[in-house]
Write a protein that holds these residues in place. Structure first.
Motif, mmCIF file in Angstrom:
data_model
loop_
_atom_site.group_PDB
_atom_site.id
_atom_site.type_symbol
_atom_site.label_atom_id
_atom_site.label_comp_id
_atom_site.label_asym_id
_atom_site.label_seq_id
_atom_site.Cartn_x
_atom_site.Cartn_y
_atom_site.Cartn_z
ATOM 1 N N PRO A 134 0.819 -1.222 0.000
ATOM 2 C CA PRO A 134 0.000 0.000 0.000
ATOM 3 C C PRO A 134 0.855 1.275 0.000
ATOM 4 O O PRO A 134 0.525 2.233 -0.702
ATOM 5 C CB PRO A 134 -0.819 -0.121 1.288
ATOM 6 N N GLU A 135 1.940 1.272 0.745
ATOM 7 C CA GLU A 135 2.796 2.454 0.814
ATOM 8 C C GLU A 135 3.421 2.767 -0.551
ATOM 9 O O GLU A 135 3.424 3.923 -0.988
ATOM 10 C CB GLU A 135 3.915 2.246 1.860
ATOM 11 N N THR A 136 3.931 1.748 -1.208
ATOM 12 C CA THR A 136 4.541 1.946 -2.531
ATOM 13 C C THR A 136 3.479 2.347 -3.554
ATOM 14 O O THR A 136 3.713 3.223 -4.392
ATOM 15 C CB THR A 136 5.286 0.676 -2.982
ATOM 16 N N ALA A 137 2.303 1.725 -3.488
ATOM 17 C CA ALA A 137 1.213 2.074 -4.407
ATOM 18 C C ALA A 137 0.842 3.547 -4.254
ATOM 19 O O ALA A 137 0.661 4.252 -5.252
ATOM 20 C CB ALA A 137 0.002 1.182 -4.163
ATOM 21 N N LEU A 138 0.764 4.024 -3.020
ATOM 22 C CA LEU A 138 0.413 5.431 -2.795
ATOM 23 C C LEU A 138 1.494 6.370 -3.312
ATOM 24 O O LEU A 138 1.194 7.470 -3.774
ATOM 25 C CB LEU A 138 0.152 5.682 -1.308
ATOM 26 N N GLU A 139 2.748 5.948 -3.265
ATOM 27 C CA GLU A 139 3.838 6.755 -3.810
ATOM 28 C C GLU A 139 3.835 6.759 -5.336
ATOM 29 O O GLU A 139 4.123 7.775 -5.965
ATOM 30 C CB GLU A 139 5.190 6.220 -3.326
ATOM 31 N N LYS A 140 3.515 5.608 -5.946
ATOM 32 C CA LYS A 140 3.595 5.454 -7.404
ATOM 33 C C LYS A 140 2.399 6.026 -8.155
ATOM 34 O O LYS A 140 2.561 6.524 -9.270
ATOM 35 C CB LYS A 140 3.699 3.963 -7.774
ATOM 36 N N VAL A 141 1.215 5.943 -7.578
ATOM 37 C CA VAL A 141 -0.006 6.288 -8.312
ATOM 38 C C VAL A 141 0.055 7.744 -8.777
ATOM 39 O O VAL A 141 0.429 8.640 -8.029
ATOM 40 C CB VAL A 141 -1.279 5.964 -7.485
ATOM 41 N N SER A 142 -0.277 7.966 -10.040
ATOM 42 C CA SER A 142 -0.084 9.263 -10.684
ATOM 43 C C SER A 142 -1.249 10.231 -10.529
ATOM 44 O O SER A 142 -1.051 11.443 -10.637
ATOM 45 C CB SER A 142 0.180 9.055 -12.183
ATOM 46 N N TYR A 143 -2.448 9.723 -10.322
ATOM 47 C CA TYR A 143 -3.632 10.579 -10.344
ATOM 48 C C TYR A 143 -4.242 10.705 -8.951
ATOM 49 O O TYR A 143 -4.373 9.732 -8.216
ATOM 50 C CB TYR A 143 -4.671 10.026 -11.321
#
Length: 164
Positions: A134-143
Motif C-alpha cells: 500500500p505504501e509503494t502504491a500510494l507513492e507510485k499512483v499518478s492521479y
C-alpha cells in the motif's frame, strides 16, 4: 501618448464552434491480496510508462458498473477478483481536442479480493501491471482520484482486520 494595438486571429469554423458536452461512465477496482509479505495492491502502467493508475474502463451497454469493474480489472491486469465492497466514485472533466468534445467522466470503484490470474496476462492497452505494498502504491499512483481510492481501500481493509 497612448498606442492601441489590434490583433486579429482567424479561427476555423470548427474552432469557433462551442465544445459539445458528453457524459462517460467507467468502472474499475482496487484488487488486493494478502500473502507472506503482507497486503499488496495492483497498479497498472499506461502512456508508455508515464503514469501508474488503477485499472478502469468504459461501462458497456447493458452492463452494470460492478460487471464492468470485474471485466476491466481482468482485462487490464490479467487478474480475476471478487467485489467485496463499494469504494465510491470520482468525477473529472477532460477535452477531446480532435472532436471538440468536453467530457464529464464518472468512474465507480470497487474493492476486490484477488481470486486468480497473473499480471503478465494484461491486455495491450497496459504497459505493465504489478503488485505493490500500500505504501509503494500510494507513492507510485499518478492521479489524485486514484490515490484517494487506494487510501479508501487501505482504510476499509484495516477495518476488516487485514492489518494493512
Amino acid at each position: 501618448m497612448h498606442l492601441l494595438f489590434t490583433c486579429v486571429v482567424f479561427l476555423s469554423e470548427e474552432e469557433m464552434r462551442p465544445a459539445s458536452l458528453k457524459k462517460q461512465t467507467s468502472a474499475g477496482g482496487v484488487i488486493y491480496r494478502k500473502n507472506e509479505s503482507g497486503l499488496q495492491i495492483v497498479l497498472i502502467s499506461v502512456r508508455d510508462g508515464q503514469a501508474w493508475c488503477l485499472p478502469k474502463g468504459i461501462v458497456d451497454k447493458g452492463e452494470t458498473t460492478e460487471e464492468a469493474a470485474v471485466r476491466e480489472v481482468r482485462e487490464e491486469t490479467g487478474l480475476t477478483g471478487r467485489i467485496i465492497d463499494d469504494l465510491g466514485e470520482i468525477n473529472y472533466w477532460y477535452y477531446i481536442k480532435g472532436e471538440n468534445i468536453k467530457c464529464r467522466k464518472t468512474v465507480f470503484f470497487y474493492l476486490m479480493e484477488y481470486l486468480s490470474g497473473d499480471t503478465d496476462d494484461h491486455d495491450f492497452e497496459v504497459d505493465e501491471a504489478g503488485w505493490f505494498s500500500p505504501e509503494t502504491a500510494l507513492e507510485k499512483v499518478s492521479y489524485k482520484g486514484d490515490r484517494a481510492m487506494v487510501e479508501k481501500a487501505v482504510e476499509k481493509l484495516r477495518t476488516l482486520h487485514m492489518n494493512a
